[in-house]
Design a protein around this motif. Sequence first.
Motif, PDB file in Angstrom:
ATOM      1  N   LEU A   1     -12.090   5.413  -4.293  1.00  0.00           N
ATOM      2  CA  LEU A   1     -12.943   7.113  -4.615  1.00  0.00           C
ATOM      3  C   LEU A   1     -14.029   6.861  -3.034  1.00  0.00           C
ATOM      4  N   GLY A   2     -13.784   5.189  -2.777  1.00  0.00           N
ATOM      5  CA  GLY A   2     -14.563   5.616  -1.728  1.00  0.00           C
ATOM      6  C   GLY A   2     -14.291   5.008  -0.097  1.00  0.00           C
ATOM      7  N   GLY A   3     -14.234   4.336   0.405  1.00  0.00           N
ATOM      8  CA  GLY A   3     -13.526   3.945   1.435  1.00  0.00           C
ATOM      9  C   GLY A   3     -12.709   3.352   1.647  1.00  0.00           C
ATOM     10  N   PRO A   4     -11.963   3.025   2.687  1.00  0.00           N
ATOM     11  CA  PRO A   4     -10.758   2.543   2.494  1.00  0.00           C
ATOM     12  C   PRO A   4     -10.362   1.025   1.860  1.00  0.00           C
ATOM     13  N   VAL A   5      -9.290   1.449   1.116  1.00  0.00           N
ATOM     14  CA  VAL A   5      -9.112  -0.631   0.700  1.00  0.00           C
ATOM     15  C   VAL A   5      -7.771  -0.621   1.072  1.00  0.00           C
ATOM     16  N   ARG A   6      -8.079  -2.182   1.345  1.00  0.00           N
ATOM     17  CA  ARG A   6      -6.147  -2.498   1.192  1.00  0.00           C
ATOM     18  C   ARG A   6      -5.477  -4.041   0.118  1.00  0.00           C
ATOM     19  N   VAL A   7      -4.459  -2.997  -0.308  1.00  0.00           N
ATOM     20  CA  VAL A   7      -3.691  -3.391  -1.406  1.00  0.00           C
ATOM     21  C   VAL A   7      -2.588  -3.779  -1.368  1.00  0.00           C
ATOM     22  N   THR A   8      -2.837  -5.200  -2.064  1.00  0.00           N
ATOM     23  CA  THR A   8      -1.350  -5.622  -2.446  1.00  0.00           C
ATOM     24  C   THR A   8      -1.030  -5.357  -4.382  1.00  0.00           C
ATOM     25  N   THR A   9       0.683  -5.101  -4.831  1.00  0.00           N
ATOM     26  CA  THR A   9       0.563  -5.258  -5.693  1.00  0.00           C
ATOM     27  C   THR A   9       2.460  -5.856  -5.854  1.00  0.00           C
ATOM     28  N   SER A  10       2.142  -6.064  -7.134  1.00  0.00           N
ATOM     29  CA  SER A  10       3.761  -7.003  -7.953  1.00  0.00           C
ATOM     30  C   SER A  10       3.174  -5.895  -9.378  1.00  0.00           C
ATOM     31  N   GLY A  11       4.463  -5.533  -9.782  1.00  0.00           N
ATOM     32  CA  GLY A  11       4.845  -4.644 -11.004  1.00  0.00           C
ATOM     33  C   GLY A  11       5.576  -3.757 -11.370  1.00  0.00           C
ATOM     34  N   LEU A  12       5.192  -2.696  -9.816  1.00  0.00           N
ATOM     35  CA  LEU A  12       5.217  -1.357  -9.686  1.00  0.00           C
ATOM     36  C   LEU A  12       6.732  -0.675  -9.412  1.00  0.00           C
ATOM     37  N   CYS A  13       7.268   0.257  -9.987  1.00  0.00           N
ATOM     38  CA  CYS A  13       8.210   0.121  -9.511  1.00  0.00           C
ATOM     39  C   CYS A  13       8.007   0.529  -7.661  1.00  0.00           C
ATOM     40  N   TRP A  14       7.252   0.906  -7.163  1.00  0.00           N
ATOM     41  CA  TRP A  14       6.948   1.297  -6.106  1.00  0.00           C
ATOM     42  C   TRP A  14       5.491   0.525  -5.183  1.00  0.00           C
ATOM     43  N   ASP A  15       6.320  -0.923  -5.040  1.00  0.00           N
ATOM     44  CA  ASP A  15       4.866  -1.921  -5.001  1.00  0.00           C
ATOM     45  C   ASP A  15       4.784  -2.092  -3.399  1.00  0.00           C
ATOM     46  N   MET A  16       2.855  -2.328  -2.742  1.00  0.00           N
ATOM     47  CA  MET A  16       2.776  -2.319  -2.019  1.00  0.00           C
ATOM     48  C   MET A  16       2.502  -3.433  -1.269  1.00  0.00           C
ATOM     49  N   LYS A  17       1.973  -4.380  -0.655  1.00  0.00           N
ATOM     50  CA  LYS A  17       2.070  -4.602   0.530  1.00  0.00           C
ATOM     51  C   LYS A  17       1.030  -4.972   1.787  1.00  0.00           C
ATOM     52  N   ASP A  18      -0.151  -5.253   1.577  1.00  0.00           N
ATOM     53  CA  ASP A  18      -1.286  -5.218   2.718  1.00  0.00           C
ATOM     54  C   ASP A  18      -1.649  -3.486   2.783  1.00  0.00           C
ATOM     55  N   ALA A  19      -1.195  -2.866   2.413  1.00  0.00           N
ATOM     56  CA  ALA A  19      -0.965  -1.476   2.226  1.00  0.00           C
ATOM     57  C   ALA A  19      -2.787  -0.779   2.577  1.00  0.00           C
ATOM     58  N   VAL A  20      -3.073  -0.123   3.464  1.00  0.00           N
ATOM     59  CA  VAL A  20      -4.359   0.219   3.756  1.00  0.00           C
ATOM     60  C   VAL A  20      -4.651   1.968   2.687  1.00  0.00           C
ATOM     61  N   LEU A  21      -4.818   2.074   1.216  1.00  0.00           N
ATOM     62  CA  LEU A  21      -5.067   3.088   0.948  1.00  0.00           C
ATOM     63  C   LEU A  21      -6.519   4.127   0.679  1.00  0.00           C
ATOM     64  N   GLU A  22      -6.163   5.635   1.757  1.00  0.00           N
ATOM     65  CA  GLU A  22      -7.252   5.997   2.195  1.00  0.00           C
ATOM     66  C   GLU A  22      -7.573   7.741   2.143  1.00  0.00           C
ATOM     67  N   TRP A  23      -8.342   8.568   1.647  1.00  0.00           N
ATOM     68  CA  TRP A  23      -7.741   9.081   1.163  1.00  0.00           C
ATOM     69  C   TRP A  23      -7.631  10.018   3.496  1.00  0.00           C
ATOM     70  N   GLY A  24      -6.743  11.280   2.823  1.00  0.00           N
ATOM     71  CA  GLY A  24      -6.395  11.648   4.168  1.00  0.00           C
ATOM     72  C   GLY A  24      -5.733  10.492   4.761  1.00  0.00           C
ATOM     73  N   GLY A  25      -5.079   9.353   3.958  1.00  0.00           N
ATOM     74  CA  GLY A  25      -4.024   8.781   4.192  1.00  0.00           C
ATOM     75  C   GLY A  25      -3.004   8.471   3.421  1.00  0.00           C
ATOM     76  N   LEU A  26      -3.372   7.273   2.456  1.00  0.00           N
ATOM     77  CA  LEU A  26      -2.176   7.071   1.217  1.00  0.00           C
ATOM     78  C   LEU A  26      -3.103   6.301   0.511  1.00  0.00           C
ATOM     79  N   VAL A  27      -2.419   6.963  -0.518  1.00  0.00           N
ATOM     80  CA  VAL A  27      -2.720   6.511  -2.032  1.00  0.00           C
ATOM     81  C   VAL A  27      -1.499   7.153  -2.572  1.00  0.00           C
TER      82      VAL A  27
END
Length: 224
Positions: free
Chosen positions: A168-194
């Motif tokens: 909801l603010g600036g870019p954040v770096r996220v790693t997940t486990s337990g999801l169908c499509w997990d992320m590893k050090d993914a940068v989430l940001e508007w105009g990019g990946l959410v």
Amino acid sequence: MKGPPVNLRNQGFIFLVDVIFKVYKMRTWPHLVADGGATVLQATAPELLPELVLGDLDSARPEVLQSYRDRGVEVRDLSHDQDTTDLEKCLNTAQKDFACKRIFVAGTFAGVQGRFDHTLGALNALCKAEVQGINAALLSDDSCCILLPKGRHCLTAPRQSCCGLVPLGGPVRVTTSGLCWDMKDAVLEWGGLVSTSNGLDEAGDGLVWVDTDGTVLWTCNNVP
């Protein structure tokens, strides 16, 4: 989230519109009603008495407000403050008057009757509450959303639930486990990946782990 603590005070509960969570009513205190939520609460569960009804009081019917006054409920007119929403008024009051740090907000949020601006306002209220040290979750009949601060989090959701992680603010770096499509050090940001339209890994244990270096919004829907 596995639900609220049982029989603990200072776990605030705010009624907004269109939904009543009686189980949360029994397990939380205090209970605040935001403006027009008073009309819905009285029509849906007249036996439930909140500690406080507040807001700019432009939506609740006068006879409903008087009914609560007659039953000993404080009705607080904050119409002098037009710089905050009724939800923000409730969140601020829950913290200042009752020292709440965790608050469950019951309502309907996602583009209700074309009022997507209300949903955006609710999300902004979550962000403002976090700055004040309040952890607030939005709960409706069909969905839940909560801000996850920097750190590691363990979450649960219905097996068939659709989930999302959105900055909801600036870019954040996220790693997940337990999801169908997990992320590893993914940068989430508007105009990019959410991360939207995600879900729980059917082969997993039902737990979702999220590591984030900044605040990110977790959403999931409730599946019968």
